[in-house]
Design a protein around this motif. Sequence first.
Motif, PDB file in Angstrom:
ATOM      1  N   SER A 117       7.522  -2.421  14.581  1.00 40.13           N
ATOM      2  CA  SER A 117       6.226  -1.766  14.742  1.00 40.13           C
ATOM      3  C   SER A 117       5.360  -1.958  13.516  1.00 40.13           C
ATOM      4  N   THR A 118       5.959  -1.810  12.327  1.00 43.30           N
ATOM      5  CA  THR A 118       5.203  -1.984  11.090  1.00 43.30           C
ATOM      6  C   THR A 118       4.692  -3.404  10.959  1.00 43.30           C
ATOM      7  N   ASP A 119       5.567  -4.382  11.286  1.00 37.53           N
ATOM      8  CA  ASP A 119       5.135  -5.777  11.237  1.00 37.53           C
ATOM      9  C   ASP A 119       4.000  -6.021  12.214  1.00 37.53           C
ATOM     10  N   GLY A 120       4.116  -5.439  13.418  1.00 38.56           N
ATOM     11  CA  GLY A 120       3.095  -5.659  14.431  1.00 38.56           C
ATOM     12  C   GLY A 120       1.737  -5.136  14.031  1.00 38.56           C
ATOM     13  N   THR A 121       1.706  -3.994  13.335  1.00 41.78           N
ATOM     14  CA  THR A 121       0.417  -3.427  12.943  1.00 41.78           C
ATOM     15  C   THR A 121      -0.299  -4.303  11.926  1.00 41.78           C
ATOM     16  N   ILE A 122       0.419  -5.150  11.206  1.00 37.14           N
ATOM     17  CA  ILE A 122      -0.224  -6.064  10.262  1.00 37.14           C
ATOM     18  C   ILE A 122      -1.167  -7.000  11.004  1.00 37.14           C
ATOM     19  N   PHE A 123      -0.689  -7.576  12.106  1.00 33.98           N
ATOM     20  CA  PHE A 123      -1.507  -8.502  12.872  1.00 33.98           C
ATOM     21  C   PHE A 123      -2.739  -7.785  13.432  1.00 33.98           C
ATOM     22  N   ILE A 156       1.448  -6.431   1.869  1.00 34.20           N
ATOM     23  CA  ILE A 156       0.522  -7.369   2.510  1.00 34.20           C
ATOM     24  C   ILE A 156      -0.768  -6.648   2.901  1.00 34.20           C
ATOM     25  N   LYS A 157      -0.619  -5.432   3.433  1.00 38.84           N
ATOM     26  CA  LYS A 157      -1.801  -4.639   3.780  1.00 38.84           C
ATOM     27  C   LYS A 157      -2.626  -4.334   2.523  1.00 38.84           C
ATOM     28  N   ALA A 158      -1.927  -4.073   1.410  1.00 43.76           N
ATOM     29  CA  ALA A 158      -2.627  -3.808   0.153  1.00 43.76           C
ATOM     30  C   ALA A 158      -3.407  -5.040  -0.293  1.00 43.76           C
ATOM     31  N   GLY A 159      -2.816  -6.234  -0.104  1.00 48.49           N
ATOM     32  CA  GLY A 159      -3.520  -7.462  -0.446  1.00 48.49           C
ATOM     33  C   GLY A 159      -4.762  -7.653   0.400  1.00 48.49           C
ATOM     34  N   LEU A 160      -4.680  -7.311   1.678  1.00 43.62           N
ATOM     35  CA  LEU A 160      -5.846  -7.380   2.559  1.00 43.62           C
ATOM     36  C   LEU A 160      -6.930  -6.421   2.091  1.00 43.62           C
ATOM     37  N   LYS A 172      -6.741 -17.635   1.914  1.00 42.74           N
ATOM     38  CA  LYS A 172      -6.405 -18.253   0.631  1.00 42.74           C
ATOM     39  C   LYS A 172      -6.483 -17.230  -0.498  1.00 42.74           C
ATOM     40  N   TYR A 173      -7.504 -16.376  -0.464  1.00 43.75           N
ATOM     41  CA  TYR A 173      -7.668 -15.376  -1.517  1.00 43.75           C
ATOM     42  C   TYR A 173      -6.559 -14.322  -1.432  1.00 43.75           C
ATOM     43  N   ILE A 174      -6.225 -13.900  -0.199  1.00 41.41           N
ATOM     44  CA  ILE A 174      -5.149 -12.923  -0.033  1.00 41.41           C
ATOM     45  C   ILE A 174      -3.827 -13.509  -0.513  1.00 41.41           C
ATOM     46  N   ASP A 175      -3.582 -14.777  -0.213  1.00 44.44           N
ATOM     47  CA  ASP A 175      -2.365 -15.439  -0.663  1.00 44.44           C
ATOM     48  C   ASP A 175      -2.299 -15.481  -2.188  1.00 44.44           C
ATOM     49  N   TRP A 221      -7.950   3.157  -0.767  1.00 42.08           N
ATOM     50  CA  TRP A 221      -7.022   2.196  -1.381  1.00 42.08           C
ATOM     51  C   TRP A 221      -6.702   2.553  -2.817  1.00 42.08           C
ATOM     52  N   LEU A 222      -7.731   2.846  -3.631  1.00 42.66           N
ATOM     53  CA  LEU A 222      -7.488   3.152  -5.033  1.00 42.66           C
ATOM     54  C   LEU A 222      -7.253   4.641  -5.281  1.00 42.66           C
ATOM     55  N   GLU A 223      -7.431   5.456  -4.240  1.00 46.13           N
ATOM     56  CA  GLU A 223      -7.293   6.891  -4.447  1.00 46.13           C
ATOM     57  C   GLU A 223      -5.909   7.414  -4.126  1.00 46.13           C
ATOM     58  N   GLY A 224      -5.007   6.538  -3.684  1.00 43.17           N
ATOM     59  CA  GLY A 224      -3.624   6.971  -3.553  1.00 43.17           C
ATOM     60  C   GLY A 224      -3.095   7.069  -2.144  1.00 43.17           C
ATOM     61  N   GLU A 225      -3.942   6.822  -1.085  1.00 46.80           N
ATOM     62  CA  GLU A 225      -3.422   6.853   0.288  1.00 46.80           C
ATOM     63  C   GLU A 225      -2.942   5.478   0.660  1.00 46.80           C
TER      64      GLU A 225
END
Length: 226
Positions: A117-123, A156-160, A172-175, A221-225
């Motif tokens: 489920s976690t992997d699926g939510t990435i897509f 990966i979500k954090a990179g996005l 490319k930038y996320i990678d 993202w930067l506030e801790g959630e």
Amino acid sequence: MTKQISIQDILLNQIQIPVELFLAYKDLGLNEKEVMLLLQIQRFLQDRIDFPTPDQLAAYVTMDEKECAHLLRALIQKDMLAIKQQEREGEKLSEAYCLTPLWNKLFSSDTQQQEASTDGTIFILFEQEFGRPLSPFEIETINAWLDQDHISPALIKAGLRESVLMGKLNFKYIDRILREWKKKGIHTVEQARNASKQFHSSQTGTNQPTKKRDTSFYYNWLEGED
């Protein structure tokens, strides 16, 4: 003369669909078109047509041959569908679709199901942010981050999110972000968040502002959630 259809005829002319598919397909990262394509494949298999072509599938859905071919590749890359080789008695070796990967995900243990489920939510998250379906290459890239680089879905979500904040939404930038974090030994979201704060603090007032995007989805993202 109208042909009378008996209840027995109706009951015999059915395919078996697990209720779990209707309850969990969204969590697995599937959309309605992909589910319908999987159901059509199940119907073809029941009719002993083991390897329906995109053209054959397109005849029964509201998608053309090209879109069916694209979704078939995506389903295989998402590990929801497989192609196996089989040999029937007196026949040559042939290819056949196999739905076992999908059924395994639906009926896996709670831990495995949670990971799927976690992997699926990435897509889903990537498609929502990019505003379009992902290409086969992009799906393969995400799978490589997960399976080859062993990067956690959360990272990966954090990179996005970081790419959105920087106004540079491309793979490319996320990678580059993910590889830089890996190089620095960053393996958790908290470590990535701290590195991002330090980077943005050092960049304050030194660069021209980039074109702003709507980053309301990533306000936390930067506030801790997470």
